[in-house]
Write a protein that holds these residues in place. Structure first.
Motif, mmCIF file in Angstrom:
data_model
loop_
_atom_site.group_PDB
_atom_site.id
_atom_site.type_symbol
_atom_site.label_atom_id
_atom_site.label_comp_id
_atom_site.label_asym_id
_atom_site.label_seq_id
_atom_site.Cartn_x
_atom_site.Cartn_y
_atom_site.Cartn_z
ATOM 1 N N ASP A 1 14.692 -0.809 15.455
ATOM 2 C CA ASP A 1 13.393 -0.145 15.653
ATOM 3 C C ASP A 1 13.439 0.947 16.722
ATOM 4 O O ASP A 1 12.379 1.465 17.089
ATOM 5 C CB ASP A 1 12.332 -1.196 16.031
ATOM 6 N N ARG B 1 -1.286 -7.896 2.951
ATOM 7 C CA ARG B 1 -0.012 -8.507 3.354
ATOM 8 C C ARG B 1 -0.234 -9.728 4.245
ATOM 9 O O ARG B 1 0.591 -10.631 4.299
ATOM 10 C CB ARG B 1 0.884 -7.482 4.071
ATOM 11 N N HIS C 1 -4.026 -2.527 2.939
ATOM 12 C CA HIS C 1 -2.636 -2.959 2.789
ATOM 13 C C HIS C 1 -2.308 -4.036 3.831
ATOM 14 O O HIS C 1 -1.689 -5.054 3.520
ATOM 15 C CB HIS C 1 -1.708 -1.748 2.958
ATOM 16 N N LEU D 1 18.218 -4.217 5.544
ATOM 17 C CA LEU D 1 17.739 -4.372 4.169
ATOM 18 C C LEU D 1 16.317 -4.935 4.150
ATOM 19 O O LEU D 1 15.446 -4.456 3.406
ATOM 20 C CB LEU D 1 18.689 -5.306 3.414
ATOM 21 N N ILE D 2 16.088 -5.924 5.016
ATOM 22 C CA ILE D 2 14.741 -6.530 5.115
ATOM 23 C C ILE D 2 13.741 -5.466 5.554
ATOM 24 O O ILE D 2 12.669 -5.310 4.959
ATOM 25 C CB ILE D 2 14.739 -7.698 6.138
ATOM 26 N N LYS D 3 14.135 -4.739 6.577
ATOM 27 C CA LYS D 3 13.246 -3.702 7.132
ATOM 28 C C LYS D 3 12.931 -2.641 6.073
ATOM 29 O O LYS D 3 11.774 -2.261 5.901
ATOM 30 C CB LYS D 3 13.918 -3.072 8.362
ATOM 31 N N PHE E 1 18.633 -11.431 -2.313
ATOM 32 C CA PHE E 1 19.497 -10.275 -2.042
ATOM 33 C C PHE E 1 20.924 -10.527 -2.529
ATOM 34 O O PHE E 1 21.592 -9.612 -3.015
ATOM 35 C CB PHE E 1 19.487 -9.933 -0.550
ATOM 36 N N SER F 1 13.128 -2.948 2.830
ATOM 37 C CA SER F 1 12.327 -3.530 1.745
ATOM 38 C C SER F 1 10.858 -3.605 2.144
ATOM 39 O O SER F 1 9.973 -3.314 1.336
ATOM 40 C CB SER F 1 12.819 -4.933 1.405
ATOM 41 N N LEU F 2 10.603 -3.988 3.379
ATOM 42 C CA LEU F 2 9.217 -4.072 3.859
ATOM 43 C C LEU F 2 8.576 -2.684 3.919
ATOM 44 O O LEU F 2 7.415 -2.511 3.560
ATOM 45 C CB LEU F 2 9.158 -4.735 5.232
ATOM 46 N N GLU F 3 9.371 -1.717 4.379
ATOM 47 C CA GLU F 3 8.848 -0.345 4.473
ATOM 48 C C GLU F 3 8.530 0.224 3.092
ATOM 49 O O GLU F 3 7.613 1.024 2.946
ATOM 50 C CB GLU F 3 9.875 0.556 5.168
ATOM 51 N N GLY F 4 9.312 -0.192 2.112
ATOM 52 C CA GLY F 4 9.136 0.334 0.756
ATOM 53 C C GLY F 4 8.087 -0.386 -0.070
ATOM 54 O O GLY F 4 7.884 -0.039 -1.230
ATOM 55 N N LEU F 5 7.418 -1.356 0.520
ATOM 56 C CA LEU F 5 6.403 -2.099 -0.247
ATOM 57 C C LEU F 5 5.240 -1.190 -0.605
ATOM 58 O O LEU F 5 4.742 -0.443 0.244
ATOM 59 C CB LEU F 5 5.879 -3.281 0.579
ATOM 60 N N GLU F 6 4.835 -1.289 -1.844
ATOM 61 C CA GLU F 6 3.726 -0.429 -2.300
ATOM 62 C C GLU F 6 2.390 -1.037 -1.914
ATOM 63 O O GLU F 6 2.189 -2.247 -2.070
ATOM 64 C CB GLU F 6 3.798 -0.261 -3.813
ATOM 65 N N PRO F 7 1.453 -0.199 -1.445
ATOM 66 C CA PRO F 7 0.134 -0.765 -1.108
ATOM 67 C C PRO F 7 -0.626 -1.140 -2.370
ATOM 68 O O PRO F 7 -0.437 -0.504 -3.416
ATOM 69 C CB PRO F 7 -0.556 0.378 -0.357
ATOM 70 N N ILE G 1 8.897 -10.681 -1.575
ATOM 71 C CA ILE G 1 8.720 -10.458 -0.129
ATOM 72 C C ILE G 1 7.378 -11.019 0.327
ATOM 73 O O ILE G 1 7.284 -11.642 1.387
ATOM 74 C CB ILE G 1 8.861 -8.961 0.222
ATOM 75 N N ASP H 1 6.932 -3.038 10.473
ATOM 76 C CA ASP H 1 7.679 -2.501 9.330
ATOM 77 C C ASP H 1 6.811 -1.865 8.257
ATOM 78 O O ASP H 1 7.225 -0.902 7.620
ATOM 79 C CB ASP H 1 8.518 -3.616 8.695
ATOM 80 N N ILE H 2 5.628 -2.395 8.046
ATOM 81 C CA ILE H 2 4.782 -1.833 6.978
ATOM 82 C C ILE H 2 3.842 -0.765 7.542
ATOM 83 O O ILE H 2 3.685 0.288 6.953
ATOM 84 C CB ILE H 2 3.999 -2.957 6.252
#
Lengths: 152, 198
Positions: free
Chosen positions: A15, B37, B33, A45-47, B190, A49-55, B132, B151-152
């Motif tokens: 971060d 979550r 969002h 990868l976790i980070k 994964f 994946s979380l960032e890429g989550l669609e709202p 997730i 992260d989000i």
């Protein structure tokens, strides 16, 4: 830096929340340590994946409860003002009623009429006083000094 | 200066409602969002957000000019969520004797999932999102909120500490522990993904 310390700081490292010195040390450790490097990859990868989550798609009116609250409040306010006005009217009416009941003969026009009807007992005295004042003003003005008799 | 900050500087009682509506229009998407979550359910998220907006509107006169509206809202949403969560926990759970026991149900969901029959391409992303989300729901809510905000929502540790009202060290620890738990829960997924790609 040992593995335990590096693994503890890995999230902050990803971060960008570490100092330049700490980042350099962790990077150096990751080049040499396979388990820590694997953990770093997995956390990345976790980070990601979380960032890429669609709202979720927006549905419904989020301000529904606010609208209801506002409507209720507006109604309440109108009701409150109506209540206040009614109370004021009631107080004025009460005041008028009590004043009428307590002083039934003290109304304005009636009193004036009665005054006109009554005989004017002080009329004679008033005219004599007025005459005396007129005479006084017509008399010659002479200074009155103490101790000196003034003859008229 | 942020748009919300400019708006709050020119506040007067007459345009309070218009200003609030404007702020809601700007930030409703990230806030929704966040709520989704946090709760893991669309209906719960909508309820939570409606409740949060009502609470925010009622105390909007106390909203400090110069502070970001979204961060203030994150705070309200999180507090409401915690309150509801505690209420739910206190409420006795009524269930049929035929249904599995809740703690056994939770233990079952924490098992290694089978991803062998995953549909391809576009459905994969949806599947990942769902997986997730399921994993997020299994971690403690104080870790979950820290991870979501970081992260989000992309907040810095400093901002997260302000929203959650805790120290920087606590934020750092919660994010780290949250990610470690997520890693443990998502590792089978994964691993499967990696094997499929190879």
């Amino acid at each position: 830096m040992n593995c335990h310390r590096v693994q503890k700081l890995l999230s902050s490292y990803l971060d960008q929340e570490l100092s330049a010195e700490e980042r350099r040390e962790i990077r150096k450790h990751l080049f040499a340590c396979a388990p820590c490097s694997r953990l770093c990859d997995e956390l990345t990868l976790i980070k990601d994946s979380l960032e890429g989550l669609e709202p979720p798609a927006i549905g419904g009116d989020f301000l529904r409860k606010v609208h209801l609250y506002r409507e209720g409040r507006l109604l309440q306010e109108t009701f409150l003002w109506g209540k206040r006005l009614a109370m004021a009217a009631v107080w004025i009416l009460l005041f008028l009623l009590t004043s009428f009941l307590l002083f039934p003969n003290s109304s304005g026009p009636e009193l004036a009429k009665k005054e006109e009807q009554l005989p004017d007992y002080g009329a004679r005295e008033r005219t004599t006083l007025q005459q005396e004042a007129k005479e006084e003003s017509t008399r010659l003005f002479l200074p009155r000094l103490p101790g000196i008799p003034v003859s008229r | 200066m942020l748009r919300s900050e400019c708006l709050s500087l020119t506040r007067s009682p007459s345009n309070r409602w218009e200003e609030f509506e404007e702020q809601v229009r700007i930030y409703e998407k990230p806030l929704y969002h966040f709520a989704y979550r946090l709760t893991g359910d669309i209906n719960d998220a909508q309820d939570l957000l409606q409740e949060a907006f009502l609470k925010a509107y009622r105390s909007y006169h106390r909203f400090q000019p110069g502070t970001a509206f979204d961060r203030w809202m994150f705070q309200i949403i999180y507090r409401l969520f915690i309150d509801n969560y505690r209420k739910k926990r206190r409420r006795p759970f009524i269930s049929s004797l035929d249904e599995p026991h809740p703690h056994l149900e939770q233990a079952k969901t924490a098992d290694v999932p089978d991803y062998s029959n995953l549909p391809e391409d576009s459905a994969l992303r949806q599947e990942l999102g769902r997986t997730i989300q399921e994993a997020l729901m299994l971690i403690p809510e104080n870790f979950r909120v820290a991870v979501i905000l970081c992260d989000i929502q992309g907040l810095s540790y400093e901002e997260i500490s302000q929203v959650l009202g805790c120290s920087l060290g606590t934020v750092r620890s919660r994010i780290h522990r949250g990610r470690r738990l997520l890693r443990e829960l998502l590792q089978p997924y994964f691993r499967e993904e990696r094997r499929r790609k190879e």
